[in-house]
Design an enzyme around this catalytic site. Structure first.
Site, PDB file in Angstrom:
ATOM      1  CG  ASP A  67      -0.280  -0.418   2.511  1.00 10.45           C
ATOM      2  OD1 ASP A  67       0.962  -0.449   2.560  1.00 10.45           O
ATOM      3  OD2 ASP A  67      -1.000  -0.704   3.479  1.00 10.45           O
ATOM      4  CG  ASP A 136      -8.583  -1.184  12.230  1.00 11.83           C
ATOM      5  OD1 ASP A 136      -7.606  -1.855  11.823  1.00 11.83           O
ATOM      6  OD2 ASP A 136      -9.095  -0.259  11.569  1.00 11.83           O
ATOM      7  CG  HIS A 138      -5.941  -2.263   9.007  1.00 12.45           C
ATOM      8  ND1 HIS A 138      -6.198  -0.978   9.416  1.00 12.45           N
ATOM      9  CD2 HIS A 138      -4.596  -2.358   8.936  1.00 12.45           C
ATOM     10  CE1 HIS A 138      -5.056  -0.343   9.582  1.00 12.45           C
ATOM     11  NE2 HIS A 138      -4.063  -1.143   9.305  1.00 12.45           N
ATOM     12  CD  GLU A 143      -8.615   1.166   7.878  1.00 11.13           C
ATOM     13  OE1 GLU A 143      -8.555   0.240   8.709  1.00 11.13           O
ATOM     14  OE2 GLU A 143      -7.980   2.225   8.011  1.00 11.13           O
TER      15      GLU A 143
HETATM   16  C1  GLP Z   1      -0.626   0.488   8.540  1.00 11.91           C
HETATM   17  C2  GLP Z   1      -0.207  -0.370   7.354  1.00 11.91           C
HETATM   18  C3  GLP Z   1      -0.337  -1.848   7.675  1.00 11.91           C
HETATM   19  C4  GLP Z   1       0.321  -2.156   8.992  1.00 11.91           C
HETATM   20  C5  GLP Z   1      -0.322  -1.363  10.098  1.00 11.91           C
HETATM   21  C6  GLP Z   1       0.258  -1.645  11.473  1.00 11.91           C
HETATM   22  O1  GLP Z   1      -1.984   0.636   8.642  1.00 11.91           O
HETATM   23  N1  GLP Z   1      -0.955  -0.069   6.192  1.00 11.91           N
HETATM   24  O2  GLP Z   1       0.224  -2.611   6.622  1.00 11.91           O
HETATM   25  O3  GLP Z   1       0.231  -3.531   9.269  1.00 11.91           O
HETATM   26  O4  GLP Z   1      -0.138   0.008   9.804  1.00 11.91           O
HETATM   27  O5  GLP Z   1       1.411  -0.894  11.669  1.00 11.91           O
HETATM   28  P1  GLP Z   1       2.441  -1.150  12.834  1.00 11.91           P
HETATM   29  O6  GLP Z   1       3.226  -2.346  12.431  1.00 11.91           O
HETATM   30  O7  GLP Z   1       3.292   0.075  12.872  1.00 11.91           O
HETATM   31  O8  GLP Z   1       1.665  -1.367  14.074  1.00 11.91           O
END
Ligand code: GLP
Length: 260
Positions: A67, A136, A138, A143
């Site tokens: 993404d 959440d 995802h 989402e």
């Molecule tokens: C963002 C990214 C996800 C990732 C999530 C959690 O939303 N798009 O791919 O898994 O953050 O991030 P973190 O690993 O910093 O908790």
């Protein structure tokens, strides 16, 4: 789903990196799906170490990122382009022309998303997709209520995600509210899935992903539909699992066999 629980973040990152290295040793021209966020940083650090100390080779590897924020140019310090370059690409020998990350600045999102999907197919599909999980539940930026059949598309971020990610920006208003993300359906087509999660703030989402029902409210629960999904978590992220003893037992007794 295979659940591997480690005592520390370092240990889970090392195990996850060994799994990626195993694939690259069996298939040097593998197609890797990559993720951003703080969770895979340890995994990338370990892959960089393996490249430098053990000669782990990325010269034939192709990558696709999950993404990117809409509106952030590649050189923006919070863009996922920048993140990937800083945390992985500049330290390994993957050719620049083998790297794919969704564009946050394209003028035609629909056409870009279609091109991205086609490009994955042209490259033979993703062999292993690295994933993190949002608080959440995802995966990528899919989402809650995202279709489990969704493809790469423009997505509006949930309020929770914007709040979670605000810590990386100077002001909450600077967090983009749109992203381009691979869909859940796109992710499920990868041959192997590897999800990393650590810390107590992921414990709820992790428990729902592994033990809850498959639901678009927790898009990570779609991993239950995948035949080769492996989850690497630490004790804190595992703290709300009800079947902990069972996962440890299975891991301890698992016969070693080539996986690729
Ligand atoms: C963002 C990214 C996800 C990732 C999530 C959690 O939303 N798009 O791919 O898994 O953050 O991030 P973190 O690993 O910093 O908790």
């Amino acid at each position: 789903m295979e659940v591997k629980i480690s005592p520390t973040y370092e240990a889970l990152s090392k195990q996850a990196a060994e799994f990626v290295a195993e694939l690259l040793n069996a298939k040097p021209n593998a197609v890797l799906g990559l993720a951003t966020g703080s969770s895979p940083i340890g995994l990338y650090r370990e892959l960089v170490r393996m490249h430098k100390d053990e000669g782990l080779d990325f010269s034939q590897v192709t990558t696709f990122n999950l993404d990117e924020y809409v509106g952030l140019p590649a050189e923006h310090p919070q863009s996922y382009h920048y993140f990937m370059y800083e945390n992985l690409f500049k330290h390994i020998n993957v050719p620049k022309e083998h790297i794919h990350i969704p564009s946050g600045t394209t003028k035609n999102y629909r056409a870009f998303c279609q091109w991205y999907e086609n490009r994955i197919k042209e490259c033979g599909g993703i062999d292993m997709q690295v994933l993190g999980i949002g608080s959440d539940g995802h995966i990528a930026f899919n989402e809650p209520t995202s279709s489990l059949a969704s493809r790469t598309r423009l997505k509006t971020l949930a309020r929770q995600t914007i709040e979670d990610n605000a810590r990386f920006f100077d002001r909450a208003e600077e967090v983009p509210i749109y992203a381009i993300t691979m869909g859940v359906g796109t992710i499920l087509e990868a041959r192997h899935l590897l999800l990393v999660a650590n810390g107590e703030n992921k414990a709820d989402a992790v428990a729902k992903m592994i033990e809850g029902p498959v639901t678009s409210m927790i898009t990570a629960s779609a991993l239950q539909l995948h035949p080769h999904a492996k989850v690497f978590i630490d004790d804190a992220a595992a703290s709300k699992l009800t079947m902990r003893e069972y996962y440890d037992w299975i891991q301890a007794k698992k016969p070693g066999a080539p996986r690729f």
